[in-house]
Design a protein around this motif. Structure first.
Motif, PDB file in Angstrom:
ATOM      1  N   GLN A   1      -6.326 -15.704  41.106  1.00 22.80           N
ATOM      2  CA  GLN A   1      -7.303 -16.276  42.031  1.00 22.80           C
ATOM      3  C   GLN A   1      -8.677 -16.448  41.402  1.00 22.80           C
ATOM      4  O   GLN A   1      -9.546 -17.079  41.980  1.00 22.80           O
ATOM      5  CB  GLN A   1      -7.424 -15.390  43.279  1.00 22.80           C
ATOM      6  CG  GLN A   1      -6.113 -15.082  43.957  1.00 22.80           C
ATOM      7  CD  GLN A   1      -5.309 -16.321  44.326  1.00 22.80           C
ATOM      8  OE1 GLN A   1      -5.862 -17.349  44.696  1.00 22.80           O
ATOM      9  NE2 GLN A   1      -3.998 -16.224  44.200  1.00 22.80           N
ATOM     10  N   THR A   2      -8.886 -15.903  40.211  1.00 20.75           N
ATOM     11  CA  THR A   2     -10.191 -16.004  39.550  1.00 20.75           C
ATOM     12  C   THR A   2     -10.310 -17.334  38.805  1.00 20.75           C
ATOM     13  O   THR A   2      -9.348 -18.093  38.686  1.00 20.75           O
ATOM     14  CB  THR A   2     -10.384 -14.845  38.545  1.00 20.75           C
ATOM     15  OG1 THR A   2      -9.430 -15.005  37.484  1.00 20.75           O
ATOM     16  CG2 THR A   2     -10.196 -13.486  39.210  1.00 20.75           C
ATOM     17  N   ILE A   3     -11.501 -17.582  38.300  1.00 19.94           N
ATOM     18  CA  ILE A   3     -11.732 -18.803  37.521  1.00 19.94           C
ATOM     19  C   ILE A   3     -10.833 -18.812  36.290  1.00 19.94           C
ATOM     20  O   ILE A   3     -10.282 -19.857  35.925  1.00 19.94           O
ATOM     21  CB  ILE A   3     -13.217 -18.920  37.133  1.00 19.94           C
ATOM     22  CG1 ILE A   3     -14.048 -19.165  38.382  1.00 19.94           C
ATOM     23  CG2 ILE A   3     -13.443 -20.036  36.130  1.00 19.94           C
ATOM     24  CD1 ILE A   3     -15.537 -19.187  38.161  1.00 19.94           C
ATOM     25  N   LEU A   4     -10.651 -17.662  35.662  1.00 22.58           N
ATOM     26  CA  LEU A   4      -9.759 -17.570  34.511  1.00 22.58           C
ATOM     27  C   LEU A   4      -8.339 -17.990  34.894  1.00 22.58           C
ATOM     28  O   LEU A   4      -7.687 -18.746  34.170  1.00 22.58           O
ATOM     29  CB  LEU A   4      -9.755 -16.145  33.940  1.00 22.58           C
ATOM     30  CG  LEU A   4      -8.777 -15.905  32.783  1.00 22.58           C
ATOM     31  CD1 LEU A   4      -9.181 -16.741  31.564  1.00 22.58           C
ATOM     32  CD2 LEU A   4      -8.724 -14.428  32.435  1.00 22.58           C
ATOM     33  N   GLY A   5      -7.869 -17.543  36.030  1.00 14.75           N
ATOM     34  CA  GLY A   5      -6.548 -17.929  36.510  1.00 14.75           C
ATOM     35  C   GLY A   5      -6.440 -19.429  36.741  1.00 14.75           C
ATOM     36  O   GLY A   5      -5.415 -20.044  36.436  1.00 14.75           O
ATOM     37  N   GLN A   6      -7.517 -20.014  37.256  1.00 10.88           N
ATOM     38  CA  GLN A   6      -7.520 -21.470  37.473  1.00 10.88           C
ATOM     39  C   GLN A   6      -7.433 -22.216  36.147  1.00 10.88           C
ATOM     40  O   GLN A   6      -6.670 -23.178  36.011  1.00 10.88           O
ATOM     41  CB  GLN A   6      -8.785 -21.908  38.229  1.00 10.88           C
ATOM     42  CG  GLN A   6      -8.924 -21.323  39.608  1.00 10.88           C
ATOM     43  CD  GLN A   6      -7.880 -21.817  40.596  1.00 10.88           C
ATOM     44  OE1 GLN A   6      -7.110 -22.742  40.341  1.00 10.88           O
ATOM     45  NE2 GLN A   6      -7.848 -21.191  41.763  1.00 10.88           N
ATOM     46  N   PHE A   7      -8.212 -21.779  35.157  1.00  8.18           N
ATOM     47  CA  PHE A   7      -8.201 -22.476  33.868  1.00  8.18           C
ATOM     48  C   PHE A   7      -6.897 -22.258  33.101  1.00  8.18           C
ATOM     49  O   PHE A   7      -6.411 -23.175  32.434  1.00  8.18           O
ATOM     50  CB  PHE A   7      -9.429 -22.100  33.031  1.00  8.18           C
ATOM     51  CG  PHE A   7     -10.670 -22.807  33.501  1.00  8.18           C
ATOM     52  CD1 PHE A   7     -10.801 -24.184  33.367  1.00  8.18           C
ATOM     53  CD2 PHE A   7     -11.696 -22.102  34.110  1.00  8.18           C
ATOM     54  CE1 PHE A   7     -11.925 -24.849  33.804  1.00  8.18           C
ATOM     55  CE2 PHE A   7     -12.827 -22.761  34.558  1.00  8.18           C
ATOM     56  CZ  PHE A   7     -12.951 -24.133  34.411  1.00  8.18           C
ATOM     57  N   ILE A   8      -6.318 -21.085  33.216  1.00 11.36           N
ATOM     58  CA  ILE A   8      -5.001 -20.860  32.613  1.00 11.36           C
ATOM     59  C   ILE A   8      -3.973 -21.772  33.294  1.00 11.36           C
ATOM     60  O   ILE A   8      -3.119 -22.361  32.624  1.00 11.36           O
ATOM     61  CB  ILE A   8      -4.600 -19.372  32.697  1.00 11.36           C
ATOM     62  CG1 ILE A   8      -5.463 -18.551  31.729  1.00 11.36           C
ATOM     63  CG2 ILE A   8      -3.109 -19.186  32.399  1.00 11.36           C
ATOM     64  CD1 ILE A   8      -5.286 -17.059  31.848  1.00 11.36           C
TER      65      ILE A   8
END
Length: 183
Positions: free
Chosen positions: A70-77
């Motif tokens: 749910q984090t920005i890192l998860g979105q970019f991955i």
């Protein structure tokens, strides 16, 4: 002798060198990767400004564990994963539809892809509601993104395929090959 030496030096200059052409499969790979990265990033932007309820991280929901999705890192991955999947989609388009020089073929391809993801694959994505339960803005935004993605993939691959065909015909009609054929 001096003239031969200067012509050899002239050929060695970087500006006089021809670039080695990129192989066609590598072009398809680049088109697929860029298309997936670009259009899923636009999908993420649409999610941020509330045009759609569906974020790119839906791709990780069935396989990854944890709240990091749910984090920005998860979105970019997720965007990178979609880019990688898009490579296979680009090769599928190449295998089936490369010869059709029509923008509508790409649009239909994108719409069909949307149908596959939101109808056939919907049971895999547990956090994505059924299409009948989605808001109208979400449906319209995602259909438009998929159609634009399909047009991008389709038009790019068709263009490159036709350029390759033209280059092959030109190579066959060069005076060098005609002289070689005559002997």
């Amino acid at each position: 002798m001096l003239q031969n030496n200067s012509s050899e030096q002239n050929e060695k200059l970087e500006q006089n060198q021809r670039e080695k052409p990129i192989s066609f499969p590598v072009k398809i790979l680049m088109i697929g990767l860029f298309g997936g990265l670009f259009w899923s990033f636009l999908g993420y932007l649409a999610y941020i400004i509330n045009f759609t309820e569906i974020a790119p991280n839906m791709i990780l929901e069935p396989w990854a564990v944890g709240e990091w999705k749910q984090t920005i890192l998860g979105q970019f991955i997720s965007i990178v994963v979609i880019g990688a999947i898009s490579i296979a989609v680009a090769f599928l388009y190449y295998a089936v539809l490369k010869k059709y020089q029509n923008i509508w073929i790409g649009a239909i391809f994108g719409a069909v892809l949307w149908g596959v993801v939101f109808y056939l694959l919907n049971p895999i994505f547990q956090n994505v509601p059924a299409v009948t339960e989605l808001k109208r803005n979400t449906i319209i935004t995602n259909v438009c993104l998929y159609i634009l993605y399909g047009v991008f993939i389709g038009y790019s691959i068709t263009f490159e395929y036709n350029e390759l065909q033209v280059n092959n015909r030109e190579e066959q009609n060069t005076p060098e090959t005609q002289t070689a054929d005559a002997t």
